[in-house]
Write a protein that holds these residues in place. Structure first.
Motif, PDB file in Angstrom:
ATOM      1  N   CYS A   1      -7.909  32.139  12.892  1.00 27.76           N
ATOM      2  CA  CYS A   1      -7.742  30.866  12.178  1.00 27.76           C
ATOM      3  C   CYS A   1      -9.008  30.480  11.417  1.00 27.76           C
ATOM      4  CB  CYS A   1      -7.388  29.775  13.185  1.00 27.76           C
ATOM      5  SG  CYS A   1      -7.209  28.148  12.448  1.00 27.76           S
ATOM      6  N   THR A   2      -8.830  30.104  10.162  1.00 20.87           N
ATOM      7  CA  THR A   2      -9.965  29.646   9.345  1.00 20.87           C
ATOM      8  C   THR A   2     -10.067  28.120   9.333  1.00 20.87           C
ATOM      9  OG1 THR A   2      -8.585  29.595   7.374  1.00 20.87           O
ATOM     10  CG2 THR A   2      -9.768  31.638   7.816  1.00 20.87           C
ATOM     11  N   LEU A   3      -9.194  27.459  10.093  1.00 14.72           N
ATOM     12  CA  LEU A   3      -9.208  26.002  10.215  1.00 14.72           C
ATOM     13  C   LEU A   3      -8.997  25.319   8.866  1.00 14.72           C
ATOM     14  CD1 LEU A   3     -12.246  25.905  12.661  1.00 14.72           C
ATOM     15  CD2 LEU A   3      -9.840  25.785  13.276  1.00 14.72           C
ATOM     16  N   CYS A   4      -8.143  25.939   8.050  1.00 15.59           N
ATOM     17  CA  CYS A   4      -7.921  25.422   6.698  1.00 15.59           C
ATOM     18  C   CYS A   4      -7.041  24.173   6.680  1.00 15.59           C
ATOM     19  CB  CYS A   4      -7.296  26.507   5.833  1.00 15.59           C
ATOM     20  SG  CYS A   4      -5.595  26.930   6.298  1.00 15.59           S
ATOM     21  N   ASN A   5      -6.290  23.941   7.766  1.00 16.77           N
ATOM     22  CA  ASN A   5      -5.453  22.734   7.898  1.00 16.77           C
ATOM     23  C   ASN A   5      -4.100  22.835   7.180  1.00 16.77           C
ATOM     24  OD1 ASN A   5      -5.743  20.317   9.411  1.00 16.77           O
ATOM     25  ND2 ASN A   5      -5.752  19.138   7.520  1.00 16.77           N
ATOM     26  N   LEU A   6      -3.800  23.947   6.535  1.00 16.77           N
ATOM     27  CA  LEU A   6      -2.558  24.046   5.755  1.00 16.77           C
ATOM     28  C   LEU A   6      -1.320  23.953   6.650  1.00 16.77           C
ATOM     29  CD1 LEU A   6      -3.495  26.804   3.150  1.00 16.77           C
ATOM     30  CD2 LEU A   6      -3.233  24.358   2.778  1.00 16.77           C
ATOM     31  N   CYS A   7      -1.383  24.514   7.844  1.00 13.78           N
ATOM     32  CA  CYS A   7      -0.225  24.473   8.741  1.00 13.78           C
ATOM     33  C   CYS A   7       0.099  23.026   9.131  1.00 13.78           C
ATOM     34  CB  CYS A   7      -0.486  25.316   9.987  1.00 13.78           C
ATOM     35  SG  CYS A   7      -1.996  24.857  10.865  1.00 13.78           S
TER      36      CYS A   7
ATOM     37  N   SER B   1      -1.981  33.482  11.309  1.00  9.84           N
ATOM     38  CA  SER B   1      -2.509  33.005  12.593  1.00  9.84           C
ATOM     39  C   SER B   1      -1.450  32.353  13.463  1.00  9.84           C
ATOM     40  CB  SER B   1      -3.637  31.992  12.356  1.00  9.84           C
ATOM     41  OG  SER B   1      -4.690  32.579  11.655  1.00  9.84           O
ATOM     42  N   ILE B   2      -0.264  32.112  12.889  1.00  6.11           N
ATOM     43  CA  ILE B   2       0.801  31.443  13.650  1.00  6.11           C
ATOM     44  C   ILE B   2       2.029  32.340  13.687  1.00  6.11           C
ATOM     45  CG2 ILE B   2       2.440  29.507  13.587  1.00  6.11           C
ATOM     46  CD1 ILE B   2       0.215  27.740  12.576  1.00  6.11           C
TER      47      ILE B   2
ATOM     48  N   MET C   1      -5.087  18.862  14.467  1.00  9.59           N
ATOM     49  CA  MET C   1      -6.355  19.565  14.618  1.00  9.59           C
ATOM     50  C   MET C   1      -7.156  18.864  15.715  1.00  9.59           C
ATOM     51  SD  MET C   1      -7.725  22.273  13.337  1.00  9.59           S
ATOM     52  CE  MET C   1      -7.125  22.644  11.688  1.00  9.59           C
TER      53      MET C   1
ATOM     54  N   CYS D   1       0.632  29.334   6.691  1.00 12.63           N
ATOM     55  CA  CYS D   1      -0.638  29.931   7.134  1.00 12.63           C
ATOM     56  C   CYS D   1      -0.968  31.157   6.276  1.00 12.63           C
ATOM     57  CB  CYS D   1      -0.567  30.314   8.600  1.00 12.63           C
ATOM     58  SG  CYS D   1      -2.113  31.052   9.171  1.00 12.63           S
ATOM     59  N   PRO D   2      -2.124  31.161   5.639  1.00 15.34           N
ATOM     60  CA  PRO D   2      -2.445  32.258   4.711  1.00 15.34           C
ATOM     61  C   PRO D   2      -2.817  33.568   5.385  1.00 15.34           C
ATOM     62  CG  PRO D   2      -4.241  30.675   4.776  1.00 15.34           C
ATOM     63  CD  PRO D   2      -3.162  30.127   5.633  1.00 15.34           C
ATOM     64  N   ASN D   3      -3.068  33.557   6.676  1.00 20.46           N
ATOM     65  CA  ASN D   3      -3.534  34.806   7.297  1.00 20.46           C
ATOM     66  C   ASN D   3      -2.790  35.178   8.578  1.00 20.46           C
ATOM     67  OD1 ASN D   3      -4.515  32.931   9.023  1.00 20.46           O
ATOM     68  ND2 ASN D   3      -6.660  33.212   8.507  1.00 20.46           N
TER      69      ASN D   3
ATOM     70  N   TYR E   1      -0.433  30.850  18.564  1.00 20.25           N
ATOM     71  CA  TYR E   1      -1.552  30.517  17.657  1.00 20.25           C
ATOM     72  C   TYR E   1      -2.726  31.442  17.964  1.00 20.25           C
ATOM     73  CZ  TYR E   1      -5.585  27.733  16.057  1.00 20.25           C
ATOM     74  OH  TYR E   1      -6.754  27.299  15.469  1.00 20.25           O
TER      75      TYR E   1
END
Ligand code: SF4
Ligand code: SF4
Length: 158
Positions: free
Chosen positions: A110-116, A81-82, A127, A77-79, A105
């Motif tokens: 969350c930017t909903l980027c899906n990376l996680c 959020s987890i 998601m 997660c880049p920011n 969470y």
């Protein structure tokens, strides 16, 4: 001051454009509606397949999830959020094991980027397509994804 011919010309032009506009309106009047009237259609509204609403953790009917607490989603997660909180439990064999305590969470970040979700090796999170996230208290957007009393599905390799 404009002459009589100019005046008549403008009236005719105005009438022509009015008829053209009315024609467009009449053509569309009989067409099938494409506008969705939210929230009246809340029960039937279906989002697009690729729509990302929030990260959730599915549980089966035995209240089992697939999260081993490996922390890869937290790292991906880049920011931030987890947050994964781990606890130790002693199994039936007397051995101490690390299991997930809380999978936290922060939907508000969350930017909903899906990376996680891509990072998870056991498909423990997905998601969801939920989108009604408005709340009066921001703390309600911080969620614990593993349900109370839930345990790891035995089919998942740790
Ligand atoms: S979707 Fe992206 S921002 Fe949201 S929790 Fe997952 S990795 Fe973080
Ligand atoms: S959700 Fe997946 S990646 Fe995240 S801690 Fe659980 S098993 Fe690991």
């Amino acid at each position: 001051m404009i002459g009589i011919f100019e005046y008549i010309k403008e009236v005719l032009h105005g009438t022509k454009t009015l008829i053209q506009g009315m024609g467009v309106t009449i053509r569309h009047y009989g067409r099938k509606e494409v506008t969705q009237e939210y929230p009246d259609n809340r029960e039937t509204l279906k989002m697009f397949e690729r729509f990302r609403g929030e990260v959730v953790m599915p549980h089966n009917e035995k209240n089992e999830h697939r999260c081993t607490g490996c922390g890869l989603c937290e790292t991906a997660c880049p920011n931030g959020s987890i947050e994964i909180l781990i606890k130790k439990v002693v199994g039936d064999d007397g051995k101490s094991r690390r299991v997930i305590d809380k999978h936290i969470y922060h939907l508000s970040m969350c930017t909903l980027c899906n990376l996680c979700i891509k990072a998870c090796p056991s498909d423990a999170i997905i998601m969801a397509q939920t989108f009604e996230h408005a709340v009066f208290d921001r703390s309600q957007l911080t969620k614990v994804l593993n349900r109370p009393g839930s345990v790891l599905n035995k089919d998942v390799k740790e």
